[in-house]
Design a protein around this motif. Structure first.
Motif, PDB file in Angstrom:
ATOM      1  N   ASP A 111       0.838  -1.205   0.000  1.00 50.64           N
ATOM      2  CA  ASP A 111       0.000   0.000   0.000  1.00 50.64           C
ATOM      3  C   ASP A 111       0.866   1.246   0.000  1.00 50.64           C
ATOM      4  OD1 ASP A 111      -2.552  -1.043  -0.207  1.00 50.64           O
ATOM      5  OD2 ASP A 111      -2.937  -1.013   1.950  1.00 50.64           O
ATOM      6  N   CYS A 112       1.980   1.234   0.793  1.00 46.74           N
ATOM      7  CA  CYS A 112       2.901   2.362   0.754  1.00 46.74           C
ATOM      8  C   CYS A 112       3.500   2.475  -0.642  1.00 46.74           C
ATOM      9  CB  CYS A 112       4.010   2.181   1.789  1.00 46.74           C
ATOM     10  SG  CYS A 112       3.436   2.324   3.499  1.00 46.74           S
ATOM     11  N   CYS A 113       4.041   3.636  -0.925  1.00 45.69           N
ATOM     12  CA  CYS A 113       4.489   3.925  -2.286  1.00 45.69           C
ATOM     13  C   CYS A 113       5.952   3.562  -2.489  1.00 45.69           C
ATOM     14  CB  CYS A 113       4.286   5.409  -2.572  1.00 45.69           C
ATOM     15  SG  CYS A 113       4.475   5.834  -4.314  1.00 45.69           S
ATOM     16  N   PRO A 114       6.258   2.779  -3.520  1.00 42.48           N
ATOM     17  CA  PRO A 114       7.657   2.531  -3.878  1.00 42.48           C
ATOM     18  C   PRO A 114       8.130   3.545  -4.912  1.00 42.48           C
ATOM     19  CG  PRO A 114       6.262   1.066  -5.151  1.00 42.48           C
ATOM     20  CD  PRO A 114       5.344   1.955  -4.342  1.00 42.48           C
ATOM     21  N   ILE A 115       9.334   4.052  -4.705  1.00 42.24           N
ATOM     22  CA  ILE A 115       9.949   4.959  -5.670  1.00 42.24           C
ATOM     23  C   ILE A 115      11.317   4.410  -6.030  1.00 42.24           C
ATOM     24  CG2 ILE A 115      10.817   7.295  -6.112  1.00 42.24           C
ATOM     25  CD1 ILE A 115       8.284   6.801  -3.368  1.00 42.24           C
ATOM     26  N   ILE A 166      -1.472   2.574  -2.737  1.00 42.85           N
ATOM     27  CA  ILE A 166      -2.867   2.921  -2.492  1.00 42.85           C
ATOM     28  C   ILE A 166      -3.181   4.256  -3.175  1.00 42.85           C
ATOM     29  CG2 ILE A 166      -2.370   4.077  -0.286  1.00 42.85           C
ATOM     30  CD1 ILE A 166      -5.039   2.839   0.752  1.00 42.85           C
ATOM     31  N   SER A 167      -4.294   4.324  -3.872  1.00 45.92           N
ATOM     32  CA  SER A 167      -4.651   5.526  -4.635  1.00 45.92           C
ATOM     33  C   SER A 167      -5.394   6.525  -3.754  1.00 45.92           C
ATOM     34  CB  SER A 167      -5.519   5.144  -5.829  1.00 45.92           C
ATOM     35  OG  SER A 167      -6.759   4.603  -5.384  1.00 45.92           O
ATOM     36  N   VAL A 168      -5.502   7.733  -4.271  1.00 44.75           N
ATOM     37  CA  VAL A 168      -6.180   8.787  -3.514  1.00 44.75           C
ATOM     38  C   VAL A 168      -7.628   8.408  -3.201  1.00 44.75           C
ATOM     39  CG1 VAL A 168      -6.815  10.048  -5.626  1.00 44.75           C
ATOM     40  CG2 VAL A 168      -6.668  11.275  -3.451  1.00 44.75           C
ATOM     41  N   GLN A 169      -8.270   7.671  -4.089  1.00 47.50           N
ATOM     42  CA  GLN A 169      -9.664   7.280  -3.871  1.00 47.50           C
ATOM     43  C   GLN A 169      -9.825   6.382  -2.649  1.00 47.50           C
ATOM     44  OE1 GLN A 169      -8.155   7.189  -6.841  1.00 47.50           O
ATOM     45  NE2 GLN A 169      -9.297   8.730  -8.011  1.00 47.50           N
ATOM     46  N   HIS A 170      -8.788   5.617  -2.334  1.00 49.46           N
ATOM     47  CA  HIS A 170      -8.875   4.644  -1.242  1.00 49.46           C
ATOM     48  C   HIS A 170      -8.075   5.033  -0.005  1.00 49.46           C
ATOM     49  CE1 HIS A 170     -11.087   1.655  -3.579  1.00 49.46           C
ATOM     50  NE2 HIS A 170     -10.303   1.971  -4.600  1.00 49.46           N
ATOM     51  N   PHE A 181      -0.060  17.553   4.558  1.00 46.05           N
ATOM     52  CA  PHE A 181       0.132  17.518   3.117  1.00 46.05           C
ATOM     53  C   PHE A 181      -0.349  18.827   2.476  1.00 46.05           C
ATOM     54  CE2 PHE A 181       0.356  13.097   4.199  1.00 46.05           C
ATOM     55  CZ  PHE A 181       1.239  12.558   3.269  1.00 46.05           C
ATOM     56  N   PRO A 182       0.284  19.228   1.363  1.00 46.70           N
ATOM     57  CA  PRO A 182      -0.165  20.434   0.668  1.00 46.70           C
ATOM     58  C   PRO A 182      -1.565  20.253   0.078  1.00 46.70           C
ATOM     59  CG  PRO A 182       1.519  19.280  -0.607  1.00 46.70           C
ATOM     60  CD  PRO A 182       1.458  18.611   0.716  1.00 46.70           C
ATOM     61  N   GLU A 183      -2.234  21.368  -0.123  1.00 47.78           N
ATOM     62  CA  GLU A 183      -3.616  21.337  -0.620  1.00 47.78           C
ATOM     63  C   GLU A 183      -3.732  20.600  -1.948  1.00 47.78           C
ATOM     64  OE1 GLU A 183      -6.370  22.360   0.947  1.00 47.78           O
ATOM     65  OE2 GLU A 183      -5.121  22.847   2.681  1.00 47.78           O
ATOM     66  N   SER A 184      -2.706  20.699  -2.775  1.00 45.34           N
ATOM     67  CA  SER A 184      -2.771  20.091  -4.110  1.00 45.34           C
ATOM     68  C   SER A 184      -2.707  18.569  -4.066  1.00 45.34           C
ATOM     69  CB  SER A 184      -1.630  20.630  -4.979  1.00 45.34           C
ATOM     70  OG  SER A 184      -0.373  20.286  -4.422  1.00 45.34           O
ATOM     71  N   CYS A 185      -2.352  18.015  -2.912  1.00 39.08           N
ATOM     72  CA  CYS A 185      -2.166  16.556  -2.811  1.00 39.08           C
ATOM     73  C   CYS A 185      -3.204  15.897  -1.907  1.00 39.08           C
ATOM     74  CB  CYS A 185      -0.763  16.240  -2.303  1.00 39.08           C
ATOM     75  SG  CYS A 185       0.534  16.823  -3.405  1.00 39.08           S
ATOM     76  N   SER A 190     -16.646  12.415   0.184  1.00 34.78           N
ATOM     77  CA  SER A 190     -17.660  12.030   1.178  1.00 34.78           C
ATOM     78  C   SER A 190     -17.318  12.614   2.543  1.00 34.78           C
ATOM     79  CB  SER A 190     -17.792  10.501   1.266  1.00 34.78           C
ATOM     80  OG  SER A 190     -18.150   9.958   0.014  1.00 34.78           O
ATOM     81  N   ASN A 191     -16.848  13.867   2.520  1.00 39.47           N
ATOM     82  CA  ASN A 191     -16.527  14.624   3.729  1.00 39.47           C
ATOM     83  C   ASN A 191     -15.361  14.046   4.517  1.00 39.47           C
ATOM     84  OD1 ASN A 191     -17.182  17.069   5.005  1.00 39.47           O
ATOM     85  ND2 ASN A 191     -18.174  15.977   6.696  1.00 39.47           N
ATOM     86  N   LYS A 192     -14.542  13.200   3.869  1.00 44.77           N
ATOM     87  CA  LYS A 192     -13.350  12.648   4.497  1.00 44.77           C
ATOM     88  C   LYS A 192     -12.124  13.031   3.666  1.00 44.77           C
ATOM     89  CE  LYS A 192     -15.457  10.176   7.746  1.00 44.77           C
ATOM     90  NZ  LYS A 192     -15.236  10.366   9.197  1.00 44.77           N
ATOM     91  N   TRP A 193     -11.018  13.280   4.360  1.00 43.50           N
ATOM     92  CA  TRP A 193      -9.794  13.613   3.648  1.00 43.50           C
ATOM     93  C   TRP A 193      -9.189  12.387   2.979  1.00 43.50           C
ATOM     94  CZ3 TRP A 193      -8.574  18.185   2.153  1.00 43.50           C
ATOM     95  CH2 TRP A 193      -8.874  19.307   2.920  1.00 43.50           C
ATOM     96  N   HIS A 194      -8.698  12.585   1.767  1.00 41.65           N
ATOM     97  CA  HIS A 194      -7.965  11.553   1.044  1.00 41.65           C
ATOM     98  C   HIS A 194      -6.664  12.168   0.526  1.00 41.65           C
ATOM     99  CE1 HIS A 194     -11.155   8.324   0.446  1.00 41.65           C
ATOM    100  NE2 HIS A 194     -11.786   9.289   1.100  1.00 41.65           N
ATOM    101  N   VAL A 195      -5.574  11.412   0.647  1.00 45.24           N
ATOM    102  CA  VAL A 195      -4.249  11.903   0.258  1.00 45.24           C
ATOM    103  C   VAL A 195      -3.763  11.176  -1.000  1.00 45.24           C
ATOM    104  CG1 VAL A 195      -1.808  11.874   0.938  1.00 45.24           C
ATOM    105  CG2 VAL A 195      -3.529  12.720   2.539  1.00 45.24           C
ATOM    106  N   ASP A 196      -3.146  11.928  -1.887  1.00 48.79           N
ATOM    107  CA  ASP A 196      -2.590  11.394  -3.131  1.00 48.79           C
ATOM    108  C   ASP A 196      -1.072  11.261  -2.973  1.00 48.79           C
ATOM    109  OD1 ASP A 196      -1.764  10.850  -5.731  1.00 48.79           O
ATOM    110  OD2 ASP A 196      -3.272  12.160  -6.639  1.00 48.79           O
ATOM    111  N   LEU A 197      -0.622  10.076  -2.572  1.00 47.19           N
ATOM    112  CA  LEU A 197       0.805   9.856  -2.349  1.00 47.19           C
ATOM    113  C   LEU A 197       1.609   9.981  -3.638  1.00 47.19           C
ATOM    114  CD1 LEU A 197       0.805   6.827   0.142  1.00 47.19           C
ATOM    115  CD2 LEU A 197       1.409   9.208   0.647  1.00 47.19           C
ATOM    116  N   LYS A 198       1.093   9.437  -4.726  1.00 45.22           N
ATOM    117  CA  LYS A 198       1.834   9.488  -5.987  1.00 45.22           C
ATOM    118  C   LYS A 198       2.080  10.930  -6.420  1.00 45.22           C
ATOM    119  CE  LYS A 198       0.132   5.074  -7.839  1.00 45.22           C
ATOM    120  NZ  LYS A 198      -0.691   4.431  -8.877  1.00 45.22           N
ATOM    121  N   LYS A 199       1.056  11.752  -6.330  1.00 37.37           N
ATOM    122  CA  LYS A 199       1.202  13.149  -6.727  1.00 37.37           C
ATOM    123  C   LYS A 199       2.203  13.870  -5.832  1.00 37.37           C
ATOM    124  CE  LYS A 199      -1.456  17.308  -7.829  1.00 37.37           C
ATOM    125  NZ  LYS A 199      -2.811  17.918  -7.882  1.00 37.37           N
TER     126      LYS A 199
END
Length: 248
Positions: A111-115, A166-170, A181-185, A190-199
């Motif tokens: 789920d964590c992001c590999p780079i 894991i994607s931002v949707q999940h 996290f910055p606003e752009s990420c 559904s009134n819950k915060w979601h984070v975009d790790l890839k971005k």
């Protein structure tokens, strides 16, 4: 397109470099039984030790390398970087830089992001494990900047791959995580915060001057049939490996 016969994925950004061994394993082609089915490479899971080693050997055979050439670490969601000159299994590193040929940096993910970072000119690679904690601590730019400042990698030469995670949707998080996290990420769904790790990692890499970046389209939750997902499988699952290194 991922096939059940695919033990690993080789990013397009690396395919023109014949001596480079780099990619991300899938959950296909191994010997583990449910819930670790089937190519579980996580040595700290409760799967059978001998089966895990057999899976590691299967992956390495498919890559044309030996398991003894892997450089791995027990990961702790911190920002410590191992500058590896000999293959080994260490403790406490979430980024591994391989400075020698025939040493293949590898990090475990589910789920964590590999780079993966590759300097094709100097044949130096880095494998990074970055969940939200490592992302906030800046393990990605710290690794990139170390390659640039200490090993004299030129940012314009570095190739980066942001792999399946894991994607931002999940990736729903609480307010205390979202505020880091910055606003752009991040976004409200559904009134819950979601984070975009890839971005977030792509932005961090670009700030380090790295512009040659490939971002994998897959989500470990949504495409759970191909990848392990700690969140979807409620912690009872295996691990993939993201790996990179040059053969002599």
């Amino acid at each position: 397109m991922i096939k059940p016969s695919d033990l690993y994925l080789k990013p397009d950004i690396f395919k023109h470099i014949p001596s480079l061994v780099a990619g991300v394993s899938t959950r296909h082609g191994g010997k583990s039984q449910a819930p670790y089915h089937s190519l579980n490479l996580g040595v700290h899971t409760n799967d059978q030790v001998e089966i895990i080693q057999e899976n590691i050997n299967l992956l390495c055979q498919s890559l044309g390398i030996d398991a003894s050439q892997l450089a791995r670490s027990f990961q702790t969601h911190q920002d410590y970087i191992w500058e590896c000159q000999l293959p080994d299994y260490q403790n406490g590193y979430d980024a591994i830089i391989s400075t020698q040929v025939n040493i293949f940096s590898a990090v475990g993910i589910a789920d964590c992001c590999p780079i993966l970072l590759v300097d094709p000119e100097q044949k130096i690679t880095a494998a990074i494990h970055a969940g939200w904690k490592g992302s906030v601590l800046g393990i990605v730019p710290k690794t990139a900047d170390l390659l640039i400042s200490k090993y004299h990698s030129k940012p314009e030469n570095l190739l980066a791959y942001i792999g399946p995670c894991i994607s931002v949707q999940h990736f729903e998080v609480g307010d205390e995580v979202a505020e880091k996290f910055p606003e752009s990420c991040k976004q409200k769904l559904s009134n819950k915060w979601h984070v975009d790790l890839k971005k977030h990692h792509a932005l961090q890499l670009r700030k380090s001057g790295i512009t040659q970046i490939e971002i994998a389209p897959w989500c470990t939750v949504e495409h759970n049939e191909h990848f392990f997902s700690h969140r979807k499988e409620q912690g009872l699952t295996g691990r993939m490996l993201a790996f990179a290194g040059f053969q002599s």
